[in-house]
Write an enzyme that holds these catalytic residues in place. Structure first.
Site, PDB file in Angstrom:
ATOM      1  N   CYS A 125      -3.743  -3.341   4.078  1.00  0.00           N
ATOM      2  CA  CYS A 125      -2.884  -4.399   4.622  1.00  0.00           C
ATOM      3  C   CYS A 125      -3.352  -5.800   4.271  1.00  0.00           C
ATOM      4  O   CYS A 125      -2.705  -6.780   4.652  1.00  0.00           O
ATOM      5  CB  CYS A 125      -2.804  -4.260   6.141  1.00  0.00           C
TER       6      CYS A 125
ATOM      7  N   GLU B 205       0.843  -1.205   0.000  1.00  0.00           N
ATOM      8  CA  GLU B 205       0.000   0.000   0.000  1.00  0.00           C
ATOM      9  C   GLU B 205       0.874   1.249   0.000  1.00  0.00           C
ATOM     10  O   GLU B 205       0.386   2.356   0.192  1.00  0.00           O
ATOM     11  CB  GLU B 205      -0.966   0.005   1.180  1.00  0.00           C
TER      12      GLU B 205
ATOM     13  N   HIS C 241      -3.170  -9.962  11.719  1.00  0.00           N
ATOM     14  CA  HIS C 241      -2.614  -8.721  11.202  1.00  0.00           C
ATOM     15  C   HIS C 241      -2.276  -7.850  12.403  1.00  0.00           C
ATOM     16  O   HIS C 241      -3.062  -7.739  13.349  1.00  0.00           O
ATOM     17  CB  HIS C 241      -3.626  -8.008  10.292  1.00  0.00           C
TER      18      HIS C 241
END
Length: 391
Positions: free
Chosen positions: A110, A78, A232
């Site tokens: 993400c 990103e 994450h």
């Protein structure tokens, strides 16, 4: 059986101690160490970008045969460097991968590395002899003295996907969810993201809760079926909240303890590197593999991928017999070797920009390097070099 055959990692050669940052920002260091579960963050100089990190993370795990067999290179990021040319094209060249390969870039905050893995799996199902190189590479920058400053970071995780994996075999149990929300975004005209921090945290946890419920409904699995769960990691404390969110009263005390210990192993590297966006989930997995003393072949590992905006996914894989032979023994030693920056030095690196002449040329200062580095710009074209060529 399709899955992860090899895994590599690269992070910049510089780090910032968050105690030093906290004192410089007149903040209690425990706000970072206990409140975020972060100790250090990696800092990228101007000579390091997502291409250099991506290529460096893959270089040492690829053999000559791999380079001749890979027919697809996907870079998930990103923090792209160009609105047109994919970072994967640069990486394909730097790694000297055979020419008849697809190379492209994917984006969804993400989450996109997870989409790339799924795409790779589908490709190999059609072409079992193929090898796909999936790389998650990012540099997380928020802003000097911003709320997100202590959660910055930089790094890349490279994964070679094959039909004969020696680390992890994917299960066919993916469950994804999409929500059109504005919790974190970065318009083209901004160098740093715009964040609604509290809202983003709530969305992360609610996306996890609702997707986990759907995953259980579709698969019939519970946490009792998992040896570990990777998340994450925008910052480790949020991932810990995520684990607590899905642990219910039906779990035995022994299973709760086992999952908690596995979680501690999974955040060891992130506590020292910070947020690496697309790669943070897979850095969690790498940390788990290389620091856990209890995992064994056949264990089911769960994954929760989240990308603001928002897309999330839960899936799992089984550890393959002999997976420990595919890991690096001295990862912590490499992290310890990074050069510690003062807050003043970090701020200098943060603000450093290319100084172009009228021809669009710019030369960069020399910094400690990984296997590849960005030496400058010629006619606005990025100039990459291999450190082996400098020797």
């Amino acid at each position: 059986m399709i899955g992860i055959d090899k895994i590599g990692f690269a992070t910049p050669k510089y780090k910032l101690d968050l105690t030093d940052l906290a004192l410089a920002r007149q903040t209690d260091p425990e706000k970072y160490h206990s409140g975020l579960l972060l100790d250090e963050i990696s800092i990228a100089p101007i000579s390091e970008d997502i291409v250099t990190l991506a290529a460096s993370s893959a270089k040492d795990i690829l053999t000559k045969d791999d380079r001749e067999s890979i027919d697809m290179v996907i870079v998930a990021t990103e923090t792209g460097i160009d609105q047109s040319k994919a970072a994967a094209v640069y990486v394909h060249h730097l790694l000297d991968i055979q020419p008849f390969a697809r190379s492209f870039e994917v984006k969804e905050a993400c989450y996109s590395a997870t989409a790339a893995l799924h795409y790779a799996k589908l490709h190999i199902e059609k072409s079992p002899e193929s090898k796909v190189l999936v790389i998650a590479s990012d540099i997380a920058k928020y802003g000097i003295a911003s709320a997100g400053e202590p959660t910055q970071g930089a790094g890349s995780v490279a994964m070679l996907i094959t039909s004969h994996p020696r680390i992890l075999a994917f299960n066919d149990d993916n469950v994804a969810q999409t929500r059109d929300i504005m919790d974190f975004w970065r318009p083209n005209y901004s160098d740093v993201p715009m964040v609604d921090g509290l809202y983003s945290t709530k969305q992360y946890l609610d996306s996890l809760k609702t997707t986990w419920k759907e995953y259980q409904k579709r698969t019939g699995l519970t946490l009792e079926d998992f040896a570990a769960f990777c998340f994450h990691i925008p910052f480790p404390k949020l991932a810990l909240k995520g684990l607590n969110k899905i642990m219910d009263r039906s779990l035995t005390p022994e299973k709760k303890e086992a999952l908690s210990l596995a979680f501690d192993d999974s955040i060891r590297y992130s506590k020292q590197v910070g947020n690496i966006y697309t790669g943070s989930l897979y850095l969690s997995f790498l940390s788990l593999l290389e620091t856990s003393s209890t995992l064994k072949a056949g264990d089911r590992i769960g994954f929760f991928s989240y990308g603001s905006g928002a897309v999330c996914e839960i899936f799992s894989g089984q550890l393959v017999d002999g997976y420990k032979d595919m890991l690096l023994a001295n990862r912590q030693e490499n992290l310890d070797k990074r050069t510690a920056l003062s807050v003043e030095e970090y701020e200098t690196l943060f603000y450093e920009k290319p100084q172009f002449d009228d021809k669009g040329d710019a030369a960069f200062s020399s910094y400690d390097k990984n296997a590849f580095y960005l030496s400058g710009m010629t006619n606005h074209q990025r100039q990459y070099k291999n450190t082996e060529e400098d020797a």
